[in-house]
Design a protein around this motif. Structure first.
Motif, PDB file in Angstrom:
ATOM      1  N   CYS A  77       0.842  -1.206   0.000  1.00 55.95           N
ATOM      2  CA  CYS A  77       0.000   0.000   0.000  1.00 55.95           C
ATOM      3  C   CYS A  77       0.874   1.250   0.000  1.00 55.95           C
ATOM      4  O   CYS A  77       1.684   1.434   0.900  1.00 55.95           O
ATOM      5  N   CYS A 119       0.568  -2.972  -5.027  1.00 52.72           N
ATOM      6  CA  CYS A 119      -0.535  -3.863  -4.663  1.00 52.72           C
ATOM      7  C   CYS A 119      -1.432  -3.236  -3.594  1.00 52.72           C
ATOM      8  O   CYS A 119      -1.139  -3.316  -2.412  1.00 52.72           O
ATOM      9  N   GLY A 120      -2.503  -2.622  -4.018  1.00 50.96           N
ATOM     10  CA  GLY A 120      -3.513  -2.129  -3.083  1.00 50.96           C
ATOM     11  C   GLY A 120      -3.263  -0.736  -2.561  1.00 50.96           C
ATOM     12  O   GLY A 120      -2.148  -0.243  -2.507  1.00 50.96           O
ATOM     13  N   ASP A 121      -4.353  -0.070  -2.203  1.00 47.68           N
ATOM     14  CA  ASP A 121      -4.348   1.270  -1.601  1.00 47.68           C
ATOM     15  C   ASP A 121      -3.384   2.225  -2.317  1.00 47.68           C
ATOM     16  O   ASP A 121      -2.561   2.894  -1.715  1.00 47.68           O
ATOM     17  N   GLY A 166      -7.042  -0.880  -4.163  1.00 48.03           N
ATOM     18  CA  GLY A 166      -7.422  -1.421  -2.859  1.00 48.03           C
ATOM     19  C   GLY A 166      -8.711  -0.775  -2.390  1.00 48.03           C
ATOM     20  O   GLY A 166      -9.493  -0.254  -3.179  1.00 48.03           O
ATOM     21  N   ASN A 167      -8.912  -0.775  -1.098  1.00 45.73           N
ATOM     22  CA  ASN A 167     -10.127  -0.181  -0.549  1.00 45.73           C
ATOM     23  C   ASN A 167      -9.981   1.312  -0.282  1.00 45.73           C
ATOM     24  O   ASN A 167     -10.942   1.962   0.100  1.00 45.73           O
ATOM     25  N   GLU A 207      -9.468   3.835  -2.513  1.00 39.65           N
ATOM     26  CA  GLU A 207      -9.445   4.414  -3.856  1.00 39.65           C
ATOM     27  C   GLU A 207     -10.621   5.359  -4.035  1.00 39.65           C
ATOM     28  O   GLU A 207     -11.618   5.266  -3.332  1.00 39.65           O
TER      29      GLU A 207
END
Length: 103
Positions: free
Chosen positions: A8, A37-39, A83-84, A86
């Motif tokens: 993240c 990868c993510g966030d 990720g969450n 965004e």
């Protein structure tokens, strides 16, 4: 092919690219691809901040907008996995994926 993988990043692109450049210089190699990868937090403007469900400590414009507007260009081909944390409105525009900024 050298691939760098980042967890993240919460919009801290400049620090990531700077650290990779430092590692390249110290170790004598070139990174060909960065995978985040993510966030990622692809925040283009203040309006995007209103479309995020994140804790207040992560609600910041960050550095992505500079890459989105062309003020800066990513020095490494960068692929992201959202990720969450965004801006859902922006990723909805890219429903099937795509280029979020040059490189």
């Amino acid at each position: 092919m050298k691939i760098a993988i980042e967890g993240c990043c919460h919009g801290a692109l400049d620090a990531i690219y700077s650290h990779i450049a430092s590692l390249e210089s110290q170790n004598g190699y070139k990174v060909d691809l960065l995978l985040i990868c993510g966030d990622f937090q692809a925040i283009r403007n203040e309006r995007d901040l209103q479309c995020m469900a994140v804790p207040d400590k992560y609600r910041a414009l960050g550095e992505f907008y500079k890459y989105y507007t062309g003020e800066k260009t990513a020095p490494i081909l960068t692929i992201i996995i959202g990720g969450n944390h965004e801006a859902s409105n922006y990723f909805w525009e890219l429903y099937h994926g795509g280029w979020i900024a040059p490189n």
